[in-house]
Design a protein around this motif. Structure first.
Motif, PDB file in Angstrom:
ATOM      1  N   GLY A 127      31.105  64.252  14.311  1.00  0.00           N
ATOM      2  CA  GLY A 127      32.096  64.205  13.229  1.00  0.00           C
ATOM      3  C   GLY A 127      33.368  63.453  13.590  1.00  0.00           C
ATOM      4  O   GLY A 127      34.130  63.038  12.713  1.00  0.00           O
ATOM      5  N   THR A 128      33.616  63.272  14.884  1.00  0.00           N
ATOM      6  CA  THR A 128      34.826  62.575  15.330  1.00  0.00           C
ATOM      7  C   THR A 128      34.484  61.273  16.066  1.00  0.00           C
ATOM      8  O   THR A 128      35.349  60.676  16.712  1.00  0.00           O
ATOM      9  CB  THR A 128      35.673  63.481  16.261  1.00  0.00           C
ATOM     10  OG1 THR A 128      35.506  64.849  15.874  1.00  0.00           O
ATOM     11  CG2 THR A 128      37.164  63.173  16.148  1.00  0.00           C
ATOM     12  N   ARG A 133      44.194  67.803  19.855  1.00  0.00           N
ATOM     13  CA  ARG A 133      45.078  66.879  19.143  1.00  0.00           C
ATOM     14  C   ARG A 133      46.552  67.300  19.216  1.00  0.00           C
ATOM     15  O   ARG A 133      47.423  66.585  18.723  1.00  0.00           O
ATOM     16  CB  ARG A 133      44.646  66.739  17.695  1.00  0.00           C
ATOM     17  CG  ARG A 133      44.424  65.308  17.316  1.00  0.00           C
ATOM     18  CD  ARG A 133      44.020  65.149  15.889  1.00  0.00           C
ATOM     19  NE  ARG A 133      42.827  64.323  15.796  1.00  0.00           N
ATOM     20  CZ  ARG A 133      42.156  64.117  14.689  1.00  0.00           C
ATOM     21  NH1 ARG A 133      42.529  64.712  13.587  1.00  0.00           N
ATOM     22  NH2 ARG A 133      41.100  63.345  14.682  1.00  0.00           N
ATOM     23  N   HIS A 187      34.010  58.406  15.018  1.00  0.00           N
ATOM     24  CA  HIS A 187      34.658  57.197  14.488  1.00  0.00           C
ATOM     25  C   HIS A 187      36.110  57.089  14.949  1.00  0.00           C
ATOM     26  O   HIS A 187      36.812  56.163  14.555  1.00  0.00           O
ATOM     27  CB  HIS A 187      34.568  57.150  12.963  1.00  0.00           C
ATOM     28  CG  HIS A 187      35.196  58.339  12.267  1.00  0.00           C
ATOM     29  ND1 HIS A 187      35.011  59.644  12.698  1.00  0.00           N
ATOM     30  CD2 HIS A 187      35.987  58.421  11.174  1.00  0.00           C
ATOM     31  CE1 HIS A 187      35.669  60.467  11.901  1.00  0.00           C
ATOM     32  NE2 HIS A 187      36.275  59.747  10.964  1.00  0.00           N
ATOM     33  N   ARG A 188      36.559  58.038  15.756  1.00  0.00           N
ATOM     34  CA  ARG A 188      37.938  58.009  16.261  1.00  0.00           C
ATOM     35  C   ARG A 188      37.927  57.655  17.748  1.00  0.00           C
ATOM     36  O   ARG A 188      37.183  58.265  18.516  1.00  0.00           O
ATOM     37  CB  ARG A 188      38.602  59.378  16.110  1.00  0.00           C
ATOM     38  CG  ARG A 188      38.521  59.974  14.715  1.00  0.00           C
ATOM     39  CD  ARG A 188      39.600  59.425  13.832  1.00  0.00           C
ATOM     40  NE  ARG A 188      39.570  60.040  12.523  1.00  0.00           N
ATOM     41  CZ  ARG A 188      39.703  59.361  11.384  1.00  0.00           C
ATOM     42  NH1 ARG A 188      39.868  58.058  11.388  1.00  0.00           N
ATOM     43  NH2 ARG A 188      39.689  59.988  10.234  1.00  0.00           N
ATOM     44  N   HIS A 225      39.478  68.972  18.132  1.00  0.00           N
ATOM     45  CA  HIS A 225      40.704  68.974  17.349  1.00  0.00           C
ATOM     46  C   HIS A 225      40.510  69.957  16.202  1.00  0.00           C
ATOM     47  O   HIS A 225      39.363  70.323  15.874  1.00  0.00           O
ATOM     48  CB  HIS A 225      41.039  67.576  16.800  1.00  0.00           C
ATOM     49  CG  HIS A 225      40.110  67.118  15.728  1.00  0.00           C
ATOM     50  ND1 HIS A 225      38.799  66.751  15.974  1.00  0.00           N
ATOM     51  CD2 HIS A 225      40.280  66.972  14.382  1.00  0.00           C
ATOM     52  CE1 HIS A 225      38.223  66.389  14.839  1.00  0.00           C
ATOM     53  NE2 HIS A 225      39.087  66.525  13.858  1.00  0.00           N
ATOM     54  N   GLY A 269      31.834  63.633   8.226  1.00  0.00           N
ATOM     55  CA  GLY A 269      32.388  63.221   6.944  1.00  0.00           C
ATOM     56  C   GLY A 269      32.684  61.736   7.061  1.00  0.00           C
ATOM     57  O   GLY A 269      31.850  60.873   6.749  1.00  0.00           O
ATOM     58  N   ASN A 329      36.272  71.194  13.925  1.00  0.00           N
ATOM     59  CA  ASN A 329      37.279  71.069  12.872  1.00  0.00           C
ATOM     60  C   ASN A 329      36.702  71.650  11.586  1.00  0.00           C
ATOM     61  O   ASN A 329      36.113  70.948  10.782  1.00  0.00           O
ATOM     62  CB  ASN A 329      37.615  69.577  12.712  1.00  0.00           C
ATOM     63  CG  ASN A 329      38.708  69.338  11.697  1.00  0.00           C
ATOM     64  OD1 ASN A 329      39.591  70.183  11.508  1.00  0.00           O
ATOM     65  ND2 ASN A 329      38.652  68.193  11.023  1.00  0.00           N
ATOM     66  N   ASP A 375      32.984  68.838  17.679  1.00  0.00           N
ATOM     67  CA  ASP A 375      33.825  68.774  16.483  1.00  0.00           C
ATOM     68  C   ASP A 375      33.799  70.158  15.844  1.00  0.00           C
ATOM     69  O   ASP A 375      32.846  70.520  15.163  1.00  0.00           O
ATOM     70  CB  ASP A 375      33.337  67.713  15.494  1.00  0.00           C
ATOM     71  CG  ASP A 375      34.324  67.552  14.341  1.00  0.00           C
ATOM     72  OD1 ASP A 375      35.025  68.542  14.014  1.00  0.00           O
ATOM     73  OD2 ASP A 375      34.402  66.461  13.767  1.00  0.00           O
ATOM     74  N   ARG A 411      29.781  73.530  11.626  1.00  0.00           N
ATOM     75  CA  ARG A 411      30.074  72.742  12.818  1.00  0.00           C
ATOM     76  C   ARG A 411      30.090  73.606  14.079  1.00  0.00           C
ATOM     77  O   ARG A 411      29.712  73.135  15.153  1.00  0.00           O
ATOM     78  CB  ARG A 411      31.417  72.022  12.653  1.00  0.00           C
ATOM     79  CG  ARG A 411      31.299  70.815  11.748  1.00  0.00           C
ATOM     80  CD  ARG A 411      32.631  70.169  11.526  1.00  0.00           C
ATOM     81  NE  ARG A 411      32.487  68.855  10.910  1.00  0.00           N
ATOM     82  CZ  ARG A 411      33.510  68.106  10.551  1.00  0.00           C
ATOM     83  NH1 ARG A 411      34.744  68.523  10.726  1.00  0.00           N
ATOM     84  NH2 ARG A 411      33.300  66.916  10.010  1.00  0.00           N
ATOM     85  N   GLY A 432      42.300  70.052  12.382  1.00  0.00           N
ATOM     86  CA  GLY A 432      43.294  69.483  11.475  1.00  0.00           C
ATOM     87  C   GLY A 432      43.954  68.245  12.040  1.00  0.00           C
ATOM     88  O   GLY A 432      43.417  67.575  12.920  1.00  0.00           O
ATOM     89  N   ARG A 433      45.120  67.951  11.497  1.00  0.00           N
ATOM     90  CA  ARG A 433      45.881  66.782  11.937  1.00  0.00           C
ATOM     91  C   ARG A 433      47.279  67.216  12.334  1.00  0.00           C
ATOM     92  O   ARG A 433      48.260  66.925  11.642  1.00  0.00           O
ATOM     93  CB  ARG A 433      45.915  65.732  10.822  1.00  0.00           C
ATOM     94  CG  ARG A 433      44.540  65.163  10.543  1.00  0.00           C
ATOM     95  CD  ARG A 433      44.542  64.163   9.425  1.00  0.00           C
ATOM     96  NE  ARG A 433      43.201  63.585   9.284  1.00  0.00           N
ATOM     97  CZ  ARG A 433      42.819  62.810   8.280  1.00  0.00           C
ATOM     98  NH1 ARG A 433      43.670  62.519   7.323  1.00  0.00           N
ATOM     99  NH2 ARG A 433      41.604  62.327   8.243  1.00  0.00           N
TER     100      ARG A 433
HETATM  101  C1  3PG Z   1      36.287  65.307   9.948  1.00  0.00           C
HETATM  102  O1  3PG Z   1      36.571  66.420   9.491  1.00  0.00           O
HETATM  103  O2  3PG Z   1      35.814  64.396   9.248  1.00  0.00           O
HETATM  104  C2  3PG Z   1      36.428  65.100  11.426  1.00  0.00           C
HETATM  105  O3  3PG Z   1      36.640  66.298  12.088  1.00  0.00           O
HETATM  106  C3  3PG Z   1      37.481  64.072  11.730  1.00  0.00           C
HETATM  107  O4  3PG Z   1      38.734  64.529  11.348  1.00  0.00           O
HETATM  108  P1  3PG Z   1      39.939  63.484  11.165  1.00  0.00           P
HETATM  109  O5  3PG Z   1      39.635  62.668   9.946  1.00  0.00           O
HETATM  110  O6  3PG Z   1      41.188  64.289  11.052  1.00  0.00           O
HETATM  111  O7  3PG Z   1      39.938  62.591  12.401  1.00  0.00           O
END
Ligand code: 3PG
Length: 390
Positions: free
Chosen positions: A140-141, A111, A143-144, A57, A366, A21, A19, A34, A59-60
């Protein structure tokens, strides 16, 4: 894990999902925790003689293109500095990429690939074909359920957890399974609605539930206190009352502020006035807990056996309203209890008050941190467990 058996990695193609991000401003990384946390897994693979691919990834983004704000290029530069060797950014990597042993390729923002977010099976299979060993180190990811966090783990020849993911699960598990008591949680932030499930989950476990920020304002309202024009969610009052009742029934407590710091406007230059909590005026905004409340919370935290911390207790980015978060931070640092902290704002407070080395464990998660605390199954961890049992 497979990764720890480094002698098994020589010449293998290792695909690491990290992660990375991180927050960026004008193309510059503003906080690199990170990236630093991703280094041990990459080192382990390199030391084992692997050909290493890393992806994350950022961002989104929308799928199909890599926009100027989506590129991992700044991350590649920082990672290269940390590893002390070149890190090459690979674009259009899904259809084929060939790292050599000892090399690190950073695979561009995963992503941006069509099908990543919906965990597309064909995409997952293509990515699995790129590697001999898949390593998930992206707590950090976790949960996806996306193609690089879940689908690929179904199809890769070997799938295992990296050292960061293992460390996170161990530290967070320690705080929740059989914690040393009293167990104290601090849940700050602006909205009850976004933290409701964590508040409800913690209300069944912790001995003291400290609420802060806009969340505390809603709880003050629920306790019958005036909050003037403060940020709050009156539509969440029933839920806040239910959390307070649940805690009371267990002989546990939600400490409600006895004094607060108010201002007439939300601004870094606003005049801060300390008031008893029952004397907030109609045109006041509560922007921090008061000194008496801060001392009371500090006392609770110093006696805690375990502390779980997510979110500041006031608008700490404005100095006049930062004292509450400062006192709470210092109390966490001085506590003999085991503390874990997670979430972007919490990490910012830890950095601002220089207490990083006094917190038991700082999570890189997060949303994942919150979902783990809620007791939810993390799909990325679940699939690794399924593979291990198969
Ligand atoms: C975060 O920053 O909490 C993680 O990298 C997940 O990111 P996301 O909420 O865009 O999936």
């Amino acid at each position: 894990s497979e990764l720890a058996k480094t002698d098994a990695l020589a010449g293998k193609r290792v695909f690491i999902r990290s992660d990375l991000n991180v927050p960026l401003k004008d193309g510059q990384i503003t906080e690199d925790t990170r990236i630093r946390a991703s280094v041990p897994a990459i080192r382990m693979a390199l030391d084992g003689g692997a050909a290493v691919m890393v992806t994350s990834h950022l961002g989104r983004p929308s799928e199909g293109t890599v926009g100027p704000d989506d590129t991992l290029a700044p991350v590649a530069r920082r990672l290269s500095e940390l590893l002390g060797q070149p890190v090459t950014l690979a674009t259009n990597w899904v259809d084929g990429v060939k790292p050599e042993a000892g090399q690190v390729l950073l695979l561009e923002n995963c992503r941006c690939n069509v099908g990543e977010k919906k965990n597309d099976e064909a995409l997952s299979q293509k990515m699995a074909a790129l590697c001999d060993v898949y390593v998930n180190d992206a707590f950090g990811t976790a949960h996806r359920a996306e193609a690089t966090t879940h689908g690929i783990a179904r199809f890769a020849p070997v799938a295992c957890a990296g050292p960061l993911l293992e460390a996170e699960l161990k530290a967070l598990g320690r705080a929740l399974e059989n914690p040393k008591r009293p167990l104290v949680a601090i849940v700050g932030g602006s909205k009850v609605s976004t933290k409701l499930s964590i508040l409800q989950a913690l209300a069944g476990k912790v001995d003291q539930l400290v609420v802060g920020g806009g969340i505390a304002n809603t709880f003050m309202l629920a306790a019958g206190l005036p909050i003037g024009k403060s940020l709050a969610e009156p539509e969440q009052l029933d839920q806040a009352r239910a959390v307070i009742d649940m805690m009371k029934q267990r002989g546990a407590a939600v400490p409600i502020p006895t004094d607060v710091v108010c201002a007439k406007e939300f601004s870094p230059t606003a005049t801060a006035t300390v008031k008893p909590a029952d004397q907030v005026a109609d045109d006041d905004q509560v922007l921090d807990i008061g000194p008496e409340t801060a001392q009371q919370l500090a006392g609770i935290l110093k006696k805690a056996g375990t502390i779980v911390w997510n979110g500041p207790v006031g608008v700490f980015e404005f100095d006049a309203f930062a004292d509450g978060t400062k006192v709470v931070s210092q109390a966490v640092a001085e506590s003999d209890g085991f503390s874990i902290a997670g979430g972007g704002d919490t990490l910012a407070a830890i950095a601002k008050y220089h207490i990083a080395d006094k917190v038991g464990y700082i999570s890189t998660g997060g949303g994942a941190f919150l979902e783990f605390l809620e007791g939810k199954t993390l799909p990325a961890v679940d699939i690794l467990q399924q593979r291990a049992q198969a």
